[in-house]
Design a protein around this motif. Structure first.
Motif, PDB file in Angstrom:
ATOM      1  N   THR A 102       0.825  -1.191   0.141  1.00 17.62           N
ATOM      2  CA  THR A 102      -0.074  -0.103  -0.067  1.00 17.62           C
ATOM      3  C   THR A 102       0.813   1.278   0.111  1.00 17.62           C
ATOM      4  O   THR A 102       1.803   1.150   0.490  1.00 17.62           O
ATOM      5  CB  THR A 102      -0.908   0.018   1.426  1.00 17.62           C
ATOM      6  OG1 THR A 102      -0.103   0.032   2.500  1.00 17.62           O
ATOM      7  CG2 THR A 102      -1.922  -1.007   1.318  1.00 17.62           C
ATOM      8  N   GLY A 105       0.972   5.916   4.195  1.00 17.31           N
ATOM      9  CA  GLY A 105      -0.432   6.708   4.664  1.00 17.31           C
ATOM     10  C   GLY A 105      -1.586   6.308   4.126  1.00 17.31           C
ATOM     11  O   GLY A 105      -2.602   7.070   4.458  1.00 17.31           O
ATOM     12  N   LYS A 106      -1.594   5.392   3.332  1.00 11.91           N
ATOM     13  CA  LYS A 106      -3.018   4.826   2.782  1.00 11.91           C
ATOM     14  C   LYS A 106      -3.024   3.430   3.144  1.00 11.91           C
ATOM     15  O   LYS A 106      -2.883   2.574   2.233  1.00 11.91           O
ATOM     16  CB  LYS A 106      -3.196   4.782   1.308  1.00 11.91           C
ATOM     17  CG  LYS A 106      -3.154   6.479   0.975  1.00 11.91           C
ATOM     18  CD  LYS A 106      -3.260   6.683  -0.642  1.00 11.91           C
ATOM     19  CE  LYS A 106      -3.407   7.701  -1.085  1.00 11.91           C
ATOM     20  NZ  LYS A 106      -3.445   7.822  -2.587  1.00 11.91           N
ATOM     21  N   PHE A 108      -4.677  -0.282   3.914  1.00 14.26           N
ATOM     22  CA  PHE A 108      -5.821  -0.909   3.439  1.00 14.26           C
ATOM     23  C   PHE A 108      -5.607  -2.350   3.941  1.00 14.26           C
ATOM     24  O   PHE A 108      -4.590  -3.031   3.894  1.00 14.26           O
ATOM     25  CB  PHE A 108      -5.782  -1.291   1.906  1.00 14.26           C
ATOM     26  CG  PHE A 108      -7.067  -1.938   1.460  1.00 14.26           C
ATOM     27  CD1 PHE A 108      -8.282  -1.129   1.013  1.00 14.26           C
ATOM     28  CD2 PHE A 108      -7.114  -3.203   1.491  1.00 14.26           C
ATOM     29  CE1 PHE A 108      -9.491  -1.953   0.537  1.00 14.26           C
ATOM     30  CE2 PHE A 108      -8.392  -3.781   0.832  1.00 14.26           C
ATOM     31  CZ  PHE A 108      -9.241  -3.201   0.428  1.00 14.26           C
ATOM     32  N   ASN A 433      -8.905   5.391  -6.728  1.00 14.74           N
ATOM     33  CA  ASN A 433      -8.923   4.128  -5.577  1.00 14.74           C
ATOM     34  C   ASN A 433      -8.771   2.992  -6.509  1.00 14.74           C
ATOM     35  O   ASN A 433      -9.705   2.659  -7.255  1.00 14.74           O
ATOM     36  CB  ASN A 433     -10.048   4.211  -4.801  1.00 14.74           C
ATOM     37  CG  ASN A 433     -10.235   4.934  -3.730  1.00 14.74           C
ATOM     38  OD1 ASN A 433      -9.090   5.378  -3.188  1.00 14.74           O
ATOM     39  ND2 ASN A 433     -11.291   5.246  -3.329  1.00 14.74           N
ATOM     40  N   SER A 453      -4.162   0.927  -3.540  1.00 18.56           N
ATOM     41  CA  SER A 453      -4.121   2.172  -2.952  1.00 18.56           C
ATOM     42  C   SER A 453      -5.684   2.756  -2.641  1.00 18.56           C
ATOM     43  O   SER A 453      -6.392   2.901  -3.835  1.00 18.56           O
ATOM     44  CB  SER A 453      -3.432   3.152  -4.229  1.00 18.56           C
ATOM     45  OG  SER A 453      -3.624   4.447  -3.764  1.00 18.56           O
ATOM     46  N   THR A 455      -8.380   5.265  -0.331  1.00 20.81           N
ATOM     47  CA  THR A 455      -8.780   6.153   0.863  1.00 20.81           C
ATOM     48  C   THR A 455     -10.369   6.383   0.693  1.00 20.81           C
ATOM     49  O   THR A 455     -10.996   6.351  -0.184  1.00 20.81           O
ATOM     50  CB  THR A 455      -8.045   7.451   0.982  1.00 20.81           C
ATOM     51  OG1 THR A 455      -8.315   8.316  -0.649  1.00 20.81           O
ATOM     52  CG2 THR A 455      -6.642   7.275   0.973  1.00 20.81           C
ATOM     53  N   HIS A 456     -11.108   6.420   1.877  1.00 19.09           N
ATOM     54  CA  HIS A 456     -12.370   6.987   2.011  1.00 19.09           C
ATOM     55  C   HIS A 456     -12.134   8.546   1.864  1.00 19.09           C
ATOM     56  O   HIS A 456     -10.982   9.242   2.588  1.00 19.09           O
ATOM     57  CB  HIS A 456     -13.155   6.533   3.087  1.00 19.09           C
ATOM     58  CG  HIS A 456     -13.438   5.038   3.256  1.00 19.09           C
ATOM     59  ND1 HIS A 456     -14.046   4.825   2.078  1.00 19.09           N
ATOM     60  CD2 HIS A 456     -13.340   4.200   4.117  1.00 19.09           C
ATOM     61  CE1 HIS A 456     -14.399   3.475   2.199  1.00 19.09           C
ATOM     62  NE2 HIS A 456     -13.671   3.201   3.426  1.00 19.09           N
ATOM     63  N   GLU A 491     -10.557   2.241   8.616  1.00 15.30           N
ATOM     64  CA  GLU A 491      -9.577   2.159   7.502  1.00 15.30           C
ATOM     65  C   GLU A 491     -10.130   1.330   6.299  1.00 15.30           C
ATOM     66  O   GLU A 491     -11.040   0.255   6.512  1.00 15.30           O
ATOM     67  CB  GLU A 491      -8.431   1.193   8.041  1.00 15.30           C
ATOM     68  CG  GLU A 491      -7.186   0.720   7.055  1.00 15.30           C
ATOM     69  CD  GLU A 491      -6.219  -0.224   7.975  1.00 15.30           C
ATOM     70  OE1 GLU A 491      -6.038   0.098   8.958  1.00 15.30           O
ATOM     71  OE2 GLU A 491      -5.478  -0.858   7.151  1.00 15.30           O
TER      72      GLU A 491
END
Lengths: 562, 207
Positions: A102, A105-106, A108, A433, A453, A455-456, A491
């Motif tokens: 990942t 900072g992201k 999953f 995403n 990769s 993020t919400h 997350e």
């Protein structure tokens, strides 16, 4: 093995990759129509001997206490799943053998099983239909794309799946959550009945018993749920839907299905001249040999991210960016329902004692149907789409009671009447995403691994802020005390509802598959699982995945017949 | 559903299994290895706690969950189970635990000039009354200061309660009778007027 029994020396009508919810259905549907099918499962077989739903915690060495047990060292990601415990961790993948990367900072969390039946062994069993509010969401609010199918297209296949699987539930007549063909509903507790009535009275909202793939009466030879309450550890009476003991068993019983376990698919083989798939190459997990098996069609039911990984790893001279990726969208649009917010409190007006541990336990809760941004209601100013709540109310033993001594023991036993609701929010399909192949990372079998990769975004954040406030407001309206609310977005991956990355559509330039899960680019390869989702809705997706699979298989059968 | 019914239902449906034949009795009442028996062996010795820490934990856990008409923490081998768990926990969790345990001696020494485990029953009750509830210490002309006892008490109580209520004795305390959970779901069967402010009870067709 006799030559004629060797699956590698012959060609099948279809290879099904994966034996879980959709793989089981594909195998059942195709073999019952007379097709010859081989199912490749990356994991081992499963035996009912492994089921531990009746094993008391004290018989475990560490009683599943947090952080205790060497097994956790090989499953640092899987243990983030509530269902991965000291009882059943062996069903979940060994993270050291199944890596993925990942971006910094992201994070999953990819929680998964490799075993016959896949996640149907310990899934949450909540089973909801999508509606045209979901299938045509883009037309409603202008974001993203509509699905190429409508509710009317899928409704007959929801019927087929529900009739076979057995979904206990209650019809509500709310278009946002279409009613299905239900077995008798499980009972609500007094607190839940009170809450349901209060919500209808105060807000006009629908609260229903969870629609669950747990049967409440004898159904297709399976016994009704015996209410032990620990489904994620197996079920001796097969009362919750699990593919090894239902769909896959039916397929094997036809005599037309071959199941190959420990067979880790690496890529799809294609013939550059005909531009058709000829089979798949897989690694034999026992011998580490690379093998190729042939078929007229290849059906990927490996789970959204695994199916897309196989397609990305199937790049050839003609399909340089991966099989089925002429649109450049293969891997894009990854979704996972956003979770994390909700509210909890006490309903002191109810004084029931907790059910004893040897008493019945309902492995189900209540469901609050989406009420934000519906066709009938106003549009929320801060976010599009919506969320549903899952929750429960009832008396529980109260280990958190204050004090010490005999009074504390008594307070634990007296219990406390709790109510809680947690939101499942729609995850917007965004092309930023995505999953791709990490060129530097391979799994234990040498197969290139995924880079994930995701993020919400701001929409999910605003949605969950509203869900927390709204949840607390509803509890207060029901007379709850000591209300606590939590507003957060967990997350990505925590909902364990990975969707998208090979979306369906009518235009090959803006989608990967057609509405029957067939790749636009290669007409005998299919992605029949969550990968084909265009948008996520906020409902638990497995029922829809199964219905889509049956629809796609029926069309494929028609093609074979012609 | 009683044991006989559970067995019968399982036998009726066992033919649905896709894979391996297993004795049904073994499935319904699967026990396997019972790790709790290991804790009861006569020659047990702690593997993580010192003898003094173990003794302190026994006294503290029995004070929090004493013998009543049901067994207390000592009889449930709470100390032995926690010693096992602590032996494999991360170092910071271990340190937090033994730090809180040591605080009980520190606090006891400050008030009674003796270790916690050596207090009389009356002194121990007094001391527990001091630490078992959140409060602050405010001295004349001093700023308000948090009292650390409650934090240490709460941390250890969580571990002790978790260990006790997951033990055979704790299971029985919560209504475990030796057989798996079973029976018909006990949902709401009230008439509409029996629920205050409610207009309707359960729905027809619910089971």
């Amino acid at each position: 093995m006799r030559f004629e029994d060797d699956p590698l020396t012959r060609s099948y009508d279809a290879i099904v990759v994966g034996s879980g919810a959709t793989g089981g259905w594909a195998a059942k549907r195709l073999t019952e129509a007379g097709l010859e099918v081989v199912v490749l499962e990356a994991g081992r077989n499963v035996s009912p001997k492994e089921f531990t739903e009746h094993k008391p915690a004290f018989q475990l060495k560490y009683r599943d206490m947090a952080e205790a047990g060497d097994w956790r060292k090989t499953r640092p990601i899987q243990t983030q799943c509530y269902a991965c415990t000291e009882y059943n961790y062996d069903w979940f993948v060994d993270d050291t053998q199944n890596p993925y990367s990942t971006p910094a900072g992201k994070p999953f969390t990819w929680q998964r099983l490799r075993i016959v039946g896949g996640r149907t062994l310990c899934w949450g069993r909540q089973s909801y239909r999508l509606s045209d509010l979901d299938f045509k969401a883009a037309s409603h609010d202008g974001y993203g794309q509509d699905w190429p199918i409508s509710y009317a297209d899928l409704a007959p296949f929801y019927d087929i799946v529900e009739d076979y699987v057995g979904i206990s539930g209650s019809a509500e007549g709310n278009d946002v959550l279409p009613d299905g063909r239900f077995l008798p509903a499980m009972k609500m507790t007094c607190g839940e009945v009170h809450f349901r009535n209060a919500m209808a009275k105060s807000f006009g909202r629908t609260v229903t018993i969870g629609r669950s793939a747990i049967i409440t009466q004898v159904h297709h030879g399976r016994a009704a749920c015996h209410n032990c309450g620990a489904c994620e550890r197996g079920c001796i009476s097969y009362s919750y839907f699990s593919s090894p003991f239902t769909t896959l068993k039916d397929a094997l019983d036809t005599g037309k299905c071959r199941l190959l376990t420990n067979s880790i698919v690496a890529h799809v083989e294609t013939d550059p001249l005909s531009n058709r798939a000829t089979g798949v190459t897989y690694i034999d997990g026992n011998t580490r040999e690379t093998k190729t098996i042939r078929a007229k069609t290849v059906i990927l039911c490996a789970q959204a991210l695994e199916s897309t990984r196989i397609l990305l790893n199937s790049a050839t001279g003609r399909h340089k960016a991966g099989l089925g990726n002429s649109s450049g969208l293969l891997g894009r649009g990854l979704m996972d329902h956003s979770v994390g917010s909700g509210a909890s409190g006490e309903l002191p007006q109810f004084t029931d004692a907790p059910d004893p541990l040897s008493g019945p336990h309902r492995a189900n809760g209540i469901y609050i149907v989406r009420y934000r941004n519906t066709r009938q209601g106003p549009r929320h100013s801060n976010f599009i789409r919506g969320y549903g709540f899952q929750g429960s109310a009832g008396a529980v033993f109260n280990q958190e009671a204050g004090g010490f001594g005999a009074a504390y023991k008594k307070a634990v036993k007296t219990g406390i009447y709790r109510i809680s609701v947690g939101a499942f929010g729609e995850s917007l399909a965004r092309n930023d995403n995505f999953v791709s192949i990490d060129p530097k990372l391979k799994d234990a079998w040498g197969i290139p691994a995924l880079h994930i990769s995701m993020t919400h975004g701001e929409n999910e954040r605003a949605m969950h802020e509203d869900a927390a406030e709204s949840g607390a407001e509803m509890l207060e309206a029901a007379g709850a005390k000591n209300i606590e609310l939590r507003s957060m977005v967990s997350e990505p991956g925590m909902a364990i509802h990975e969707l998208g990355t090979a979306r369906m559509g009518n235009d090959p330039k803006t989608s990967v598959t057609d509405s029957f899960c067939q790749l636009h680019d290669v007409n005998n390869v299919f992605a029949m699982d969550g990968a084909c989702f265009v948008s996520s809705g906020c409902q638990n997706p497995t029922l829809t995945m199964m219905a889509i699979t049956v629809r796609a298989c029926d069309r494929l059968i028609d093609r074979f017949k012609r | 559903m009683n044991r006989r019914e559970l067995l019968r239902n399982s036998l009726l449906t066992f033919g649905a299994a896709a894979t391996v034949s297993v004795p049904v009795e073994a499935l319904v009442f699967a026990s396997g290895d019972d790790a709790s028996r290991e804790l009861a062996r006569p020659n047990w010795k702690p593997v993580f706690l010192s003898a003094h820490q173990n003794e302190t934990l026994i006294v503290l856990s029995e004070t929090i969950i004493p013998v009543t008409d049901t067994p207390g923490a000592k009889d449930a081998f709470v100390n032995r189970f926690l010693d096992l768990v602590l032996s494999v926990l991360p170092a910071n969790t271990q340190q937090e635990f033994v730090g809180s345990l040591a605080w009980f001696d520190t606090g006891s020494m400050a008030r009674y000039k003796m270790a916690f485990a050596d207090l009389s029953d009356e002194e121990r009750q007094d001391f527990m009354n001091l630490v078992a509830w959140p409060h602050t210490h405010i001295m004349w002309r001093q700023s308000e200061a948090g009292f650390p006892g409650f934090e240490h008490f709460s941390r250890l109580k969580r571990w002790i309660a978790a260990a006790y209520y997951s033990s055979p004795a704790g299971f029985k305390e919560q209504g475990w009778d030796g057989w798996p959970a079973r029976g018909a779901l006990r949902g709401c069967d009230h008439q509409p007027e029996e629920h205050q402010d409610d207009k309707q009870g359960g729905k027809p067709g619910e089971i």
